[in-house]
Scaffold this motif. Structure first.
Motif, PDB file in Angstrom:
ATOM      1  N   MET A   1       0.853  -1.241  -0.039  1.00 29.39           N
ATOM      2  CA  MET A   1      -0.070   0.046  -0.019  1.00 29.39           C
ATOM      3  C   MET A   1       0.781   1.273  -0.106  1.00 29.39           C
ATOM      4  O   MET A   1       1.822   1.315   0.710  1.00 29.39           O
ATOM      5  CB  MET A   1      -0.854  -0.005   1.271  1.00 29.39           C
ATOM      6  CG  MET A   1      -2.014  -1.198   1.108  1.00 29.39           C
ATOM      7  SD  MET A   1      -3.145  -0.906   2.545  1.00 29.39           S
ATOM      8  CE  MET A   1      -1.853  -1.402   3.653  1.00 29.39           C
ATOM      9  N   THR A   2       0.445   2.104  -0.872  1.00 28.09           N
ATOM     10  CA  THR A   2       1.520   3.356  -0.992  1.00 28.09           C
ATOM     11  C   THR A   2       0.481   4.474  -0.864  1.00 28.09           C
ATOM     12  O   THR A   2      -0.623   4.509  -1.119  1.00 28.09           O
ATOM     13  CB  THR A   2       1.962   3.388  -2.443  1.00 28.09           C
ATOM     14  OG1 THR A   2       2.903   2.188  -2.500  1.00 28.09           O
ATOM     15  CG2 THR A   2       2.702   4.658  -2.647  1.00 28.09           C
ATOM     16  N   THR A   3       0.951   5.619  -0.367  1.00 27.97           N
ATOM     17  CA  THR A   3       0.281   6.880  -0.299  1.00 27.97           C
ATOM     18  C   THR A   3       0.697   7.612  -1.241  1.00 27.97           C
ATOM     19  O   THR A   3       1.877   7.933  -1.776  1.00 27.97           O
ATOM     20  CB  THR A   3       0.382   7.622   1.167  1.00 27.97           C
ATOM     21  OG1 THR A   3      -0.013   6.660   2.231  1.00 27.97           O
ATOM     22  CG2 THR A   3      -0.283   9.048   1.154  1.00 27.97           C
ATOM     23  N   TYR A   4      -0.259   8.551  -1.924  1.00 28.12           N
ATOM     24  CA  TYR A   4       0.020   9.582  -3.370  1.00 28.12           C
ATOM     25  C   TYR A   4      -0.802  10.849  -2.621  1.00 28.12           C
ATOM     26  O   TYR A   4      -1.398  11.070  -1.827  1.00 28.12           O
ATOM     27  CB  TYR A   4      -0.363   8.999  -4.389  1.00 28.12           C
ATOM     28  CG  TYR A   4       0.154   7.680  -5.039  1.00 28.12           C
ATOM     29  CD1 TYR A   4       1.341   7.992  -5.834  1.00 28.12           C
ATOM     30  CD2 TYR A   4      -0.115   6.345  -4.579  1.00 28.12           C
ATOM     31  CE1 TYR A   4       1.658   6.857  -6.407  1.00 28.12           C
ATOM     32  CE2 TYR A   4       0.263   5.236  -5.264  1.00 28.12           C
ATOM     33  CZ  TYR A   4       1.287   5.532  -6.002  1.00 28.12           C
ATOM     34  OH  TYR A   4       1.983   4.334  -6.745  1.00 28.12           O
ATOM     35  N   PHE A   5       0.146  11.699  -3.308  1.00 27.11           N
ATOM     36  CA  PHE A   5      -0.463  13.156  -3.339  1.00 27.11           C
ATOM     37  C   PHE A   5      -0.603  13.984  -4.820  1.00 27.11           C
ATOM     38  O   PHE A   5       0.285  13.770  -5.739  1.00 27.11           O
ATOM     39  CB  PHE A   5       0.628  13.972  -2.666  1.00 27.11           C
ATOM     40  CG  PHE A   5       0.759  13.599  -1.058  1.00 27.11           C
ATOM     41  CD1 PHE A   5      -0.069  13.720  -0.267  1.00 27.11           C
ATOM     42  CD2 PHE A   5       2.043  12.730  -0.929  1.00 27.11           C
ATOM     43  CE1 PHE A   5       0.361  13.077   1.136  1.00 27.11           C
ATOM     44  CE2 PHE A   5       2.372  12.183   0.370  1.00 27.11           C
ATOM     45  CZ  PHE A   5       1.399  12.571   1.540  1.00 27.11           C
ATOM     46  N   THR A   6      -1.357  14.409  -4.924  1.00 32.00           N
ATOM     47  CA  THR A   6      -1.935  15.189  -6.094  1.00 32.00           C
ATOM     48  C   THR A   6      -2.888  16.331  -6.255  1.00 32.00           C
ATOM     49  O   THR A   6      -3.361  16.591  -4.905  1.00 32.00           O
ATOM     50  CB  THR A   6      -2.511  14.234  -7.443  1.00 32.00           C
ATOM     51  OG1 THR A   6      -2.672  14.809  -8.426  1.00 32.00           O
ATOM     52  CG2 THR A   6      -3.754  13.488  -6.786  1.00 32.00           C
ATOM     53  N   TRP A  49      -4.283  11.493  -1.261  1.00 35.14           N
ATOM     54  CA  TRP A  49      -4.570  12.893  -1.120  1.00 35.14           C
ATOM     55  C   TRP A  49      -4.640  13.829  -2.245  1.00 35.14           C
ATOM     56  O   TRP A  49      -3.881  13.970  -2.919  1.00 35.14           O
ATOM     57  CB  TRP A  49      -3.533  13.383  -0.079  1.00 35.14           C
ATOM     58  CG  TRP A  49      -3.794  12.773   1.452  1.00 35.14           C
ATOM     59  CD1 TRP A  49      -2.827  11.803   1.924  1.00 35.14           C
ATOM     60  CD2 TRP A  49      -4.535  13.263   2.374  1.00 35.14           C
ATOM     61  NE1 TRP A  49      -3.224  11.472   3.119  1.00 35.14           N
ATOM     62  CE2 TRP A  49      -4.189  12.351   3.480  1.00 35.14           C
ATOM     63  CE3 TRP A  49      -5.490  14.188   2.632  1.00 35.14           C
ATOM     64  CZ2 TRP A  49      -4.797  12.556   4.795  1.00 35.14           C
ATOM     65  CZ3 TRP A  49      -6.162  14.443   3.852  1.00 35.14           C
ATOM     66  CH2 TRP A  49      -5.859  13.625   4.968  1.00 35.14           C
ATOM     67  N   VAL A  50      -5.902  14.203  -2.454  1.00 35.45           N
ATOM     68  CA  VAL A  50      -6.261  15.141  -3.678  1.00 35.45           C
ATOM     69  C   VAL A  50      -6.350  16.559  -3.347  1.00 35.45           C
ATOM     70  O   VAL A  50      -7.260  16.800  -2.151  1.00 35.45           O
ATOM     71  CB  VAL A  50      -7.558  14.877  -4.333  1.00 35.45           C
ATOM     72  CG1 VAL A  50      -7.803  15.712  -5.377  1.00 35.45           C
ATOM     73  CG2 VAL A  50      -7.296  13.185  -4.830  1.00 35.45           C
ATOM     74  N   LEU A  74      -8.899  11.008  -0.679  1.00 36.83           N
ATOM     75  CA  LEU A  74      -9.114  12.000   0.261  1.00 36.83           C
ATOM     76  C   LEU A  74      -8.814  13.322  -0.220  1.00 36.83           C
ATOM     77  O   LEU A  74      -8.008  13.566  -0.779  1.00 36.83           O
ATOM     78  CB  LEU A  74      -8.344  11.659   1.751  1.00 36.83           C
ATOM     79  CG  LEU A  74      -7.964  10.266   2.069  1.00 36.83           C
ATOM     80  CD1 LEU A  74      -6.992  10.455   3.223  1.00 36.83           C
ATOM     81  CD2 LEU A  74      -9.260   9.736   2.622  1.00 36.83           C
ATOM     82  N   LEU A  75     -10.009  14.078   0.144  1.00 35.52           N
ATOM     83  CA  LEU A  75      -9.991  15.668  -0.622  1.00 35.52           C
ATOM     84  C   LEU A  75      -9.707  16.638   0.548  1.00 35.52           C
ATOM     85  O   LEU A  75     -10.562  16.671   1.433  1.00 35.52           O
ATOM     86  CB  LEU A  75     -11.240  15.679  -1.257  1.00 35.52           C
ATOM     87  CG  LEU A  75     -11.529  17.386  -2.086  1.00 35.52           C
ATOM     88  CD1 LEU A  75     -10.591  17.482  -3.083  1.00 35.52           C
ATOM     89  CD2 LEU A  75     -12.960  17.252  -2.269  1.00 35.52           C
ATOM     90  N   VAL A  76      -8.830  17.477   0.265  1.00 37.74           N
ATOM     91  CA  VAL A  76      -8.655  18.649   0.899  1.00 37.74           C
ATOM     92  C   VAL A  76      -9.100  19.870  -0.160  1.00 37.74           C
ATOM     93  O   VAL A  76      -8.372  20.162  -1.269  1.00 37.74           O
ATOM     94  CB  VAL A  76      -7.399  19.085   1.482  1.00 37.74           C
ATOM     95  CG1 VAL A  76      -6.963  20.478   1.997  1.00 37.74           C
ATOM     96  CG2 VAL A  76      -6.552  17.996   2.105  1.00 37.74           C
ATOM     97  N   GLY A 113     -17.017   9.615  -5.018  1.00 35.24           N
ATOM     98  CA  GLY A 113     -16.090   8.719  -4.691  1.00 35.24           C
ATOM     99  C   GLY A 113     -14.914   8.888  -3.789  1.00 35.24           C
ATOM    100  O   GLY A 113     -14.047   8.341  -3.434  1.00 35.24           O
ATOM    101  N   PHE A 114     -15.172  10.216  -3.061  1.00 35.23           N
ATOM    102  CA  PHE A 114     -14.328  10.538  -2.014  1.00 35.23           C
ATOM    103  C   PHE A 114     -14.701   9.834  -0.663  1.00 35.23           C
ATOM    104  O   PHE A 114     -15.994   9.842  -0.239  1.00 35.23           O
ATOM    105  CB  PHE A 114     -13.976  12.226  -2.022  1.00 35.23           C
ATOM    106  CG  PHE A 114     -13.338  12.696  -2.780  1.00 35.23           C
ATOM    107  CD1 PHE A 114     -11.894  12.470  -2.878  1.00 35.23           C
ATOM    108  CD2 PHE A 114     -14.014  13.516  -3.952  1.00 35.23           C
ATOM    109  CE1 PHE A 114     -11.076  13.252  -4.009  1.00 35.23           C
ATOM    110  CE2 PHE A 114     -13.268  14.037  -4.876  1.00 35.23           C
ATOM    111  CZ  PHE A 114     -11.809  13.986  -5.061  1.00 35.23           C
ATOM    112  N   ALA A 115     -13.698   9.439  -0.145  1.00 38.86           N
ATOM    113  CA  ALA A 115     -13.827   8.682   1.127  1.00 38.86           C
ATOM    114  C   ALA A 115     -13.974   9.761   2.360  1.00 38.86           C
ATOM    115  O   ALA A 115     -14.841   9.379   3.237  1.00 38.86           O
ATOM    116  CB  ALA A 115     -12.966   7.705   1.590  1.00 38.86           C
ATOM    117  N   GLU A 116     -13.115  10.767   2.187  1.00 42.24           N
ATOM    118  CA  GLU A 116     -13.202  11.692   3.168  1.00 42.24           C
ATOM    119  C   GLU A 116     -12.954  13.187   2.717  1.00 42.24           C
ATOM    120  O   GLU A 116     -12.412  13.258   1.596  1.00 42.24           O
ATOM    121  CB  GLU A 116     -12.115  11.720   4.373  1.00 42.24           C
ATOM    122  CG  GLU A 116     -12.207  10.243   5.147  1.00 42.24           C
ATOM    123  CD  GLU A 116     -11.179   9.991   6.048  1.00 42.24           C
ATOM    124  OE1 GLU A 116     -10.139  10.730   6.041  1.00 42.24           O
ATOM    125  OE2 GLU A 116     -10.995   8.805   6.601  1.00 42.24           O
TER     126      GLU A 116
END
Length: 210
Positions: A1-6, A49-50, A74-76, A113-116
């Motif tokens: 499992m990897t975490t990404y940012f975009t 993380w979007v 996950l959306l900011v 489709g965003f979880a949070e």
């Protein structure tokens, strides 16, 4: 499992092609390529993380692309997201009406489709470094003068991982821009971000589109 940012996909936004010199003949081609690059990079076991400005244009249509993207999302929110706390319609009317509108807009993004959804800059640890996640950098903009100053994170010495500036820089000082226009259209793995944090604060220019 990897975490990404975009950030800053701008699904459905015709003018972003010209504004950022994206290599697409139209919105349809851009949307399809963004989905393709994402799914070539991210698996369903990963977290992304979007950091804002995910979709514009006819939102009911452009948000449908979120469901085509792999991973837990996950959306900011950014200044172009309807669920952003600074969105003008969400700040009008009495408190009850504002809260109803806000809840409705947030649900649209969750249903897409965003979880949070995280309204405020998120402090996280990346490769042992403490960083703040925000749509906005501490300082700088793609339009010249800094906009939305009241919604930017306070610089308390940590790095900030952000979007908003499109192809203006990839790294500037303690600011790392993970927008698609700086990274060839792809989400950025946490390992890559950690490497940039370790290297230091030398300015880096955007990468070309894949």
């Amino acid at each position: 499992m990897t975490t990404y940012f975009t950030s800053d996909q701008h699904f459905g936004h015709l003018n972003i092609i010209r504004f950022c010199d994206r290599p697409f003949p139209g919105v349809g081609a851009m949307n399809s390529r963004l989905v393709q690059l994402w799914n070539e990079t991210v698996t369903d076991d990963d977290t992304v993380w979007v950091l804002g400005d995910v979709a514009l244009g006819a939102l009911d249509e452009s948000l449908t692309h979120i469901g085509r993207l792999a991973g837990r999302k996950l959306l900011v929110p950014g200044n172009h997201d309807r669920c952003w706390e600074g969105d003008r319609p969400l700040r009008k009317g009495n408190p009850e009406a504002r809260e109803r509108r806000r809840a409705k807009e947030r649900q649209r993004y969750l249903d897409a489709g965003f979880a949070e959804i995280h309204d405020r800059p998120e402090p996280v640890t990346v490769g042992g470094h403490s960083v703040v996640l925000s749509h906005f950098p501490y300082a700088g903009d793609s339009h010249g003068e800094d906009r939305f100053v009241e919604y930017r994170p306070a610089d308390q010495g940590a790095w900030v991982v952000h979007g908003h500036v499109h192809d203006t820089w990839r790294r500037r000082g303690r600011q790392i821009n993970v927008g698609v226009d700086a990274w060839g259209g792809r989400p950025v793995p946490a390992e890559t971000v950690a490497g940039l944090l370790t290297e230091g604060a030398e300015d880096l220019q955007p990468l070309s589109w894949a």
